[in-house]
Design a protein around this motif. Sequence first.
Motif, PDB file in Angstrom:
ATOM      1  N   LEU A  69      14.590  87.704 -39.711  1.00 31.31           N
ATOM      2  CA  LEU A  69      14.101  88.832 -40.500  1.00 31.31           C
ATOM      3  C   LEU A  69      15.176  89.909 -40.635  1.00 31.31           C
ATOM      4  N   ARG A  70      15.911  90.129 -39.556  1.00 34.06           N
ATOM      5  CA  ARG A  70      16.995  91.118 -39.581  1.00 34.06           C
ATOM      6  C   ARG A  70      18.134  90.654 -40.496  1.00 34.06           C
ATOM      7  N   ILE A  71      18.398  89.356 -40.496  1.00 35.41           N
ATOM      8  CA  ILE A  71      19.430  88.815 -41.387  1.00 35.41           C
ATOM      9  C   ILE A  71      19.012  89.005 -42.837  1.00 35.41           C
ATOM     10  N   ARG A  72      17.750  88.706 -43.128  1.00 38.41           N
ATOM     11  CA  ARG A  72      17.235  88.897 -44.485  1.00 38.41           C
ATOM     12  C   ARG A  72      17.349  90.359 -44.907  1.00 38.41           C
ATOM     13  N   SER A  73      17.007  91.267 -44.000  1.00 37.86           N
ATOM     14  CA  SER A  73      17.092  92.695 -44.289  1.00 37.86           C
ATOM     15  C   SER A  73      18.533  93.116 -44.568  1.00 37.86           C
TER      16      SER A  73
END
Length: 326
Positions: free
Chosen positions: A36-40
């Motif tokens: 999720l952090r990578i996507r963000s």
Amino acid sequence: MKRKKMKRSRAKIKIKIFLGIVVLSLLLAQPSWHLLRIRSAQDRFDVSQMESEMTWVKQKDPWLATIPLVRDSALWLSLNQGQNLTDQELLADDDDKYRFWLFQLKLQKAQLTEASQILSTITSSSTQILGQGLIDMAQGKYDTASQKINSISERNLSKEEVVLKRLTLSRCLLGQGDETEAEKEWEKAKNVAPAHPLVVEEEFDLALVKADWKKAESLLPQIEKWRGSDSNLDFQAKKALLYLTLGQTAQWEQVLATLSQSSEGKSYQTYLLGVQKYQEGEWQTAQTMLKESLSGQLSSALRRDANQALKQVNERLGAETALQKF
């Protein structure tokens, strides 16, 4: 008795399944959070967060690197940090996005012929026009580049391509000497993606042009952190000019030493020494060095600056010659 045993057996199986689900959830919880952090980070073009997440993947869960999102992010990060990427890595998937990334990589290396060949394989006409505008800008054809890029509807571009469009217009305007309009285009790019590394680098360039040395100095550590060991010659030259202005001799000499390690870099080194002599009022030496640098491999932007500096030196020398006649 048999029924009781069967019930107990089923209960044990259910408990085992439940415990298995709990364990699996716990095992996947941390990777899912990092994804999720990578996507963000990807959505915001945040290099610092992206780098942090890629480090975590490499150290903790290398298997995540096989996931398309992670692979995509790793390639984008490498491209923006000036790391070596092979053509095969970017052509592994039949995708316009990766081909455009490869095009940008060739452009960064001033391999214009190869960049044009790759651009011709991209299916999106809007992306092709954007790419041609980037090539024109790299060749110093600022009017042509601006006309082409302004003809593109942003509805047909990805978010990052919109950023590139606005930044290219900003750089073309800088090349034409219009700082006010250049800053307006940069602000439009910033509104789309304030964390994008190219947006921050353009802010650095604008600060140098406006002689806002404090601003440029404050942005430099952030850019250097992203670039790492990137040896982009134009960026090295900009750093050197900032160090020269700030009187940071050790850093200035370090950049000159770095540039002297390649044949292309030596032209940049000679240009910078010519600028130094210009600032010191040694007009004859400055003229010699600037002329020599122009016979080498300077980018169109540096070539423009060198020609401008040489013109000013020639005017100084002409004025001195005229005064000696009286």
